[in-house]
Scaffold this motif. Sequence first.
Motif, short mmCIF file in Angstrom:
data_model
loop_
_atom_site.label_atom_id
_atom_site.label_comp_id
_atom_site.label_asym_id
_atom_site.label_seq_id
_atom_site.Cartn_x
_atom_site.Cartn_y
_atom_site.Cartn_z
N GLU A 33 42.30 -0.74 18.10
CA GLU A 33 40.74 -1.08 17.98
C GLU A 33 40.06 0.46 17.79
O GLU A 33 38.91 0.68 16.97
CB GLU A 33 40.06 -1.35 19.01
CG GLU A 33 40.21 -0.93 20.51
CD GLU A 33 39.42 -1.98 21.45
OE1 GLU A 33 39.55 -1.33 22.76
OE2 GLU A 33 39.47 -2.96 21.19
N ASN A 34 40.72 1.81 18.27
CA ASN A 34 40.16 2.99 17.99
C ASN A 34 40.60 3.79 16.95
O ASN A 34 40.07 4.55 16.38
CB ASN A 34 40.49 3.85 19.12
CG ASN A 34 39.88 3.36 20.43
OD1 ASN A 34 38.91 2.55 20.58
ND2 ASN A 34 40.23 3.76 21.60
N ILE A 301 45.01 -12.84 13.76
CA ILE A 301 46.06 -12.78 14.99
C ILE A 301 45.87 -11.78 16.10
O ILE A 301 45.66 -12.38 17.20
CB ILE A 301 47.48 -12.81 14.56
CG1 ILE A 301 48.06 -13.61 13.31
CG2 ILE A 301 48.48 -12.58 15.57
CD1 ILE A 301 49.38 -13.47 12.71
N TYR A 302 45.13 -10.82 15.51
CA TYR A 302 44.81 -9.60 16.86
C TYR A 302 43.68 -10.12 17.40
O TYR A 302 43.62 -9.94 18.93
CB TYR A 302 44.48 -8.37 16.15
CG TYR A 302 44.18 -7.19 17.14
CD1 TYR A 302 44.77 -6.65 17.83
CD2 TYR A 302 42.83 -6.84 16.88
CE1 TYR A 302 44.32 -5.75 18.84
CE2 TYR A 302 42.19 -5.83 17.67
CZ TYR A 302 42.87 -5.22 18.47
OH TYR A 302 42.51 -4.38 19.33
N ASN A 303 42.73 -10.88 16.67
CA ASN A 303 41.69 -11.49 17.62
C ASN A 303 42.01 -12.30 18.68
O ASN A 303 41.10 -12.68 19.53
CB ASN A 303 40.65 -12.11 16.59
CG ASN A 303 40.08 -10.99 15.70
OD1 ASN A 303 39.98 -9.98 15.90
ND2 ASN A 303 39.70 -11.65 14.59
N LEU A 309 42.51 -15.05 26.63
CA LEU A 309 43.15 -16.38 27.18
C LEU A 309 44.62 -16.44 27.66
O LEU A 309 45.31 -17.45 27.69
CB LEU A 309 43.12 -17.46 25.74
CG LEU A 309 41.59 -17.86 25.30
CD1 LEU A 309 41.61 -18.53 23.93
CD2 LEU A 309 40.97 -18.35 26.45
N GLN A 310 45.13 -15.22 27.42
CA GLN A 310 46.48 -14.91 27.93
C GLN A 310 47.56 -15.64 26.90
O GLN A 310 48.45 -16.33 27.29
CB GLN A 310 47.12 -15.52 29.53
CG GLN A 310 46.18 -14.53 30.52
CD GLN A 310 46.65 -15.10 31.79
OE1 GLN A 310 46.23 -16.13 32.31
NE2 GLN A 310 47.81 -14.63 32.34
N TYR A 403 38.41 -20.69 16.03
CA TYR A 403 39.17 -20.70 14.71
C TYR A 403 38.53 -21.82 13.78
O TYR A 403 38.71 -21.46 12.41
CB TYR A 403 40.72 -20.63 14.86
CG TYR A 403 41.19 -19.49 15.15
CD1 TYR A 403 41.50 -18.51 14.22
CD2 TYR A 403 41.00 -18.83 16.42
CE1 TYR A 403 41.86 -17.08 14.45
CE2 TYR A 403 41.33 -17.55 16.74
CZ TYR A 403 41.78 -16.56 15.56
OH TYR A 403 42.14 -15.42 16.13
N LYS A 404 38.04 -22.93 14.38
CA LYS A 404 37.57 -23.98 13.34
C LYS A 404 36.24 -23.30 12.43
O LYS A 404 36.11 -23.55 11.51
CB LYS A 404 37.29 -25.29 14.02
CG LYS A 404 36.52 -26.25 13.11
CD LYS A 404 36.22 -27.62 14.08
CE LYS A 404 35.64 -28.67 13.24
NZ LYS A 404 35.32 -29.80 13.96
#
Length: 441
Positions: A33-34, A301-303, A309-310, A403-404
Motif C-alpha cells: 500500500e505504500n 484480491i488484495y482488498n 476476515l482472516q 463484492y456484490k
Amino acid sequence: MLECPIVYFENNLVFDNQRGCWAGFQLDGFVYENRSSDRKTSYLYELAAMLSDLTGDAQILIVPSALDIKAHTDYLKKSLSSKDPIYDTSIQLADDTLAYLQEKSEKADSGVNEYDTYLFAKLDKTADGEQRLKDALDYLFRDPVNAINTFMATSEKEILESRVRQMTRLSQEFYDIQNTRIPMHPIPTGKLQFLYKRAMLRGKEKEIQLNRMRSVVRQGKNKTTVWTDWVPYAQKIPTLNGEDQIVRPYRGDIVNLFRGEINPRDRMLEVTNSEGTKVYETFLTFSHIPEQLAWPNNEWIYNIQNMGLQAEICIYISPVAHRDALEKLDGKRTEINSQMGNVEEAGARMPEDLYGAVQETDELEKYLKSSRAPLLKACVSVCLFGDSPEEAEWKAKQLMAEYKDMHYVMERPLTDQTKLFLQHLPGAGQYVKDSSLTMKV
C-alpha cells in the motif's frame, strides 16, 4: 470417499496422487500500500510476465498469519545506535507505528496483521498421454513387477529416485528464471508440514505442533542431539537392474497430518482435529468479475486482505497455449452460429446473450491474434473460518455483500465444500473446475 491428494513431499517438492509434481516457493513480501502507482503497475507487469511463462498449472495460496509486531519493533529499536543524531526521532516513529498497527489489528478483531503468499508450480504435465507412457515404459524396463503393480493401482504410489532428481533440477530452473521477476525462495519441508496441518486448525495456528526428526551425532565420547525438519517416511528399494531406486512412501505419515473428522453441514464444514478442537470452514468461489477494472486502487484480491476476515485465498491457474486458445475459440464460434441458426429457423426473437457472445468472441479473437499471448484459466476461491457456525456464516455474508456491491459474482457451493477443502491444500490439484474464469495476460 475422496482420496488424500498428497502422496509424498521432500524439500520443496510435492508429489500428488495423479503422478504430478509441484515445486513450492514463498514469495518475498513487501508493504504494497505504500508503493507508488508506477511501482504497483511495474509489479503487475512482472507478475503477468511470470504467469505468461507458465507451461503447466500453478497454484497461488495467500495465507493469513499473525506477526508479533511488538517483538519485531523491539528488535528494530535495539538495532539503532544511540549516537545517531535522529535516534530519538526514530524511536518515537517506531513507537507510533507500533501503536497504529496494534490499533488496526484490534479493530479487525482477528489478530492477523500480514499475509504470506506461496506459489506452487506444476513441473510436469501428467495429463499428457505421451509423457505418462514414457514414464510407464521407463519404470517397466527397470522393475517390471513393481511397475505393473503401481500403474495398475494395485499397490501404493511409487516414485523413481531418478524422477525426484529430475524434478529437483526443474524446480531449480524455474526458480532461477522467475526469481529475477518476483523475489521468492523455496519452501522448506517444515513450512510444508505447517501448511498441511493448519488445514485442520485454521485460525488456531498457535496450537499447531510440528513433527521433528531427532538424531544423535557421536564425536568420540561426546553425543550431540540434532533436530531437523520432519520428512514423511519412504522406503527406498533398489530396482531389479540396480540402476535406480524406488521411493515407496508410507501414506500413513501424510494422512496423519490431517488426523480428525471433516463433516459437511449446510454450505460449510465442521472440522475437528485429533485433539477435539473444532473449526468451522466455508468456501466461496468467484464466478464473474467485471470486464473493466481501473488500475491501480482496484486490486480486488488484495482488498480481501484488508477486510479483517482472516480470509485464505487460493488461485489455480491453467495456461492455454495460443494455438489451443484459437482452436477452442473457433469451436465456440461454431456453437454460437449453430444456436443462432436454430433461433432463426424457429422464427423466434434472437436472445441478447447470443449477440453478446458474438461480440465477446470477436474481441477475444482480435486480442489473441494481435498479442499472441496465452490465455489463463483461473479458479479463485476463498476460505473463511470461525470458532462457531455463526461466525463463519457472518464472515461469508460480509464478503459476498461487499463484492456484490462492486458487481462481482461470488458463489458458495452446497456440494463442493469438501472438494474445495482439498483444493486449498498445497499441490493437491484443482477439484472444482466449473468456476474457472478466462483471463488475458
